[in-house]
Enzyme design. Structure first.
Site, PDB file in Angstrom:
ATOM      1  N   GLU A   1       0.741  -3.407   6.764  1.00 49.97           N
ATOM      2  CA  GLU A   1       1.248  -3.116   5.417  1.00 49.97           C
ATOM      3  C   GLU A   1       2.049  -4.299   4.892  1.00 49.97           C
ATOM      4  O   GLU A   1       2.605  -5.055   5.683  1.00 49.97           O
ATOM      5  CB  GLU A   1       2.170  -1.890   5.480  1.00 49.97           C
ATOM      6  CG  GLU A   1       1.577  -0.618   4.906  1.00 49.97           C
ATOM      7  CD  GLU A   1       1.499  -0.568   3.381  1.00 49.97           C
ATOM      8  OE1 GLU A   1       1.550  -1.627   2.725  1.00 49.97           O
ATOM      9  OE2 GLU A   1       1.393   0.557   2.856  1.00 49.97           O
TER      10      GLU A   1
ATOM     11  N   ASP B   1       8.643   0.695   1.605  1.00 52.23           N
ATOM     12  CA  ASP B   1       9.666   0.857   0.572  1.00 52.23           C
ATOM     13  C   ASP B   1      10.148   2.318   0.602  1.00 52.23           C
ATOM     14  O   ASP B   1      10.889   2.694   1.494  1.00 52.23           O
ATOM     15  CB  ASP B   1       9.036   0.451  -0.766  1.00 52.23           C
ATOM     16  CG  ASP B   1      10.021   0.367  -1.904  1.00 52.23           C
ATOM     17  OD1 ASP B   1      11.169  -0.012  -1.681  1.00 52.23           O
ATOM     18  OD2 ASP B   1       9.631   0.692  -3.048  1.00 52.23           O
TER      19      ASP B   1
ATOM     20  N   LYS C   1      -3.791  -3.505  -2.144  1.00 55.32           N
ATOM     21  CA  LYS C   1      -4.183  -4.898  -2.124  1.00 55.32           C
ATOM     22  C   LYS C   1      -3.086  -5.811  -1.590  1.00 55.32           C
ATOM     23  O   LYS C   1      -3.320  -6.933  -1.185  1.00 55.32           O
ATOM     24  CB  LYS C   1      -4.509  -5.374  -3.558  1.00 55.32           C
ATOM     25  CG  LYS C   1      -5.679  -4.680  -4.202  1.00 55.32           C
ATOM     26  CD  LYS C   1      -5.944  -5.252  -5.601  1.00 55.32           C
ATOM     27  CE  LYS C   1      -5.444  -4.256  -6.611  1.00 55.32           C
ATOM     28  NZ  LYS C   1      -5.751  -4.637  -8.007  1.00 55.32           N
ATOM     29  N   GLY C   2      -1.860  -5.303  -1.613  1.00 57.71           N
ATOM     30  CA  GLY C   2      -0.695  -6.140  -1.305  1.00 57.71           C
ATOM     31  C   GLY C   2      -0.741  -6.845   0.035  1.00 57.71           C
ATOM     32  O   GLY C   2      -0.161  -7.914   0.199  1.00 57.71           O
TER      33      GLY C   2
HETATM   34  P1  IMP Z   1       6.191   2.795  -0.935  1.00 59.20           P
HETATM   35  O1  IMP Z   1       7.255   2.998  -1.961  1.00 59.20           O
HETATM   36  O2  IMP Z   1       6.787   2.588   0.450  1.00 59.20           O
HETATM   37  O3  IMP Z   1       5.183   3.874  -0.993  1.00 59.20           O
HETATM   38  O4  IMP Z   1       5.495   1.420  -1.307  1.00 59.20           O
HETATM   39  C1  IMP Z   1       4.318   1.454  -2.009  1.00 59.20           C
HETATM   40  C2  IMP Z   1       3.867   0.144  -2.519  1.00 59.20           C
HETATM   41  O5  IMP Z   1       4.753  -0.238  -3.568  1.00 59.20           O
HETATM   42  C3  IMP Z   1       3.835  -1.023  -1.567  1.00 59.20           C
HETATM   43  O6  IMP Z   1       2.705  -1.061  -0.744  1.00 59.20           O
HETATM   44  C4  IMP Z   1       3.839  -2.146  -2.590  1.00 59.20           C
HETATM   45  O7  IMP Z   1       2.531  -2.386  -3.061  1.00 59.20           O
HETATM   46  C5  IMP Z   1       4.706  -1.599  -3.718  1.00 59.20           C
HETATM   47  N1  IMP Z   1       6.074  -2.148  -3.634  1.00 59.20           N
HETATM   48  C6  IMP Z   1       7.194  -1.581  -3.178  1.00 59.20           C
HETATM   49  N2  IMP Z   1       8.242  -2.406  -3.276  1.00 59.20           N
HETATM   50  C7  IMP Z   1       7.762  -3.540  -3.837  1.00 59.20           C
HETATM   51  C8  IMP Z   1       8.360  -4.800  -4.193  1.00 59.20           C
HETATM   52  O8  IMP Z   1       9.551  -5.092  -4.015  1.00 59.20           O
HETATM   53  N3  IMP Z   1       7.515  -5.706  -4.747  1.00 59.20           N
HETATM   54  C9  IMP Z   1       6.193  -5.479  -4.971  1.00 59.20           C
HETATM   55  N4  IMP Z   1       5.602  -4.334  -4.638  1.00 59.20           N
HETATM   56  C10 IMP Z   1       6.376  -3.378  -4.074  1.00 59.20           C
END
Ligand code: IMP
Ligand code: MG
Length: 180
Positions: A97, A101, A42-43
């Site tokens: 996206e 992260d 949803k982000g």
């Molecule tokens: P990934 O760790 O790259 O798989 O990121 C997965 C998801 O974690 C992202 O799409 C965000 O929804 C959430 N996320 C990662 N870092 C943050 C942050 O700093 N704030 C809020 N959500 C985050």
């Protein structure tokens, strides 16, 4: 809500001009290609709504919703909760996206979408937090809005426990909010 923010990392103005800048680049890139723009919910919702209007060439909208089935995304155990509805075969696909992260979600998303045999697949992420990357993820984003330090950020679609998505800027949460 605003009281829980330690500092503003990206103002509304910064976000707005970045969207315009990325929009111009993507308009040139996808001119005449009728791309399918896939948002990962949803982000990305707020960024998506702004970006789609900054891309001034015909395109289609689609969404997918993925989530982790064991703990957080950093475990890497992801499932597709809602898939795209369009047939991506032979089409130019752009993933939008909110944040890159650890990279586990994007890595999963890319693998999933490549199975649908698109003509091309590129990634545009609003935020990139390279310090947090899972070393196993070699994937890179084709378009990055802002590279940010390793802090937990909220607002402009990003949440902490499903809250703060409606803040118009990207801010760093006060540590005491986590400790509550
Ligand atoms: P990934 O760790 O790259 O798989 O990121 C997965 C998801 O974690 C992202 O799409 C965000 O929804 C959430 N996320 C990662 N870092 C943050 C942050 O700093 N704030 C809020 N959500 C985050
Ligand atoms: Mg999230």
């Amino acid at each position: 809500m605003e009281n829980d923010i330690q500092s503003i990392l990206l103002t509304q103005q910064q976000l707005q001009s970045k969207v315009a800048e990325l929009g111009e680049i993507l308009t040139r890139e996808y001119e005449g290609k009728d791309p399918i723009i896939v948002g990962v919910l949803k982000g990305v919702a707020i960024f998506y709504a702004d970006m789609i209007r900054a891309i001034k060439t015909p395109c289609q909208m689609d969404f997918m919703w993925i989530s982790s089935y064991a703990g957080t995304s950093s475990t890497g155990n992801m499932i597709v909760r809602q898939d795209v509805t369009a047939d991506l075969k032979g089409r130019h696909v752009l993933i939008l996206e909110d944040i890159f992260d650890t990279g586990n979600s994007l890595d999963f998303t890319v693998r999933h979408l490549l199975e649908k045999e698109p003509a091309s697949l590129k990634i545009c992420t609003l935020l990139d937090k390279p310090e947090r990357r899972n070393p196993k993820v070699t994937l890179q984003a084709d378009y990055v809005g802002f590279t940010i330090p390793n802090a937990f950020v909220v607002g402009y679609g990003l949440d902490y426990n499903e809250h703060y998505r409606n803040l118009p800027y990207v801010g760093i949460l006060k540590p005491e909010v986590y400790e509550k």
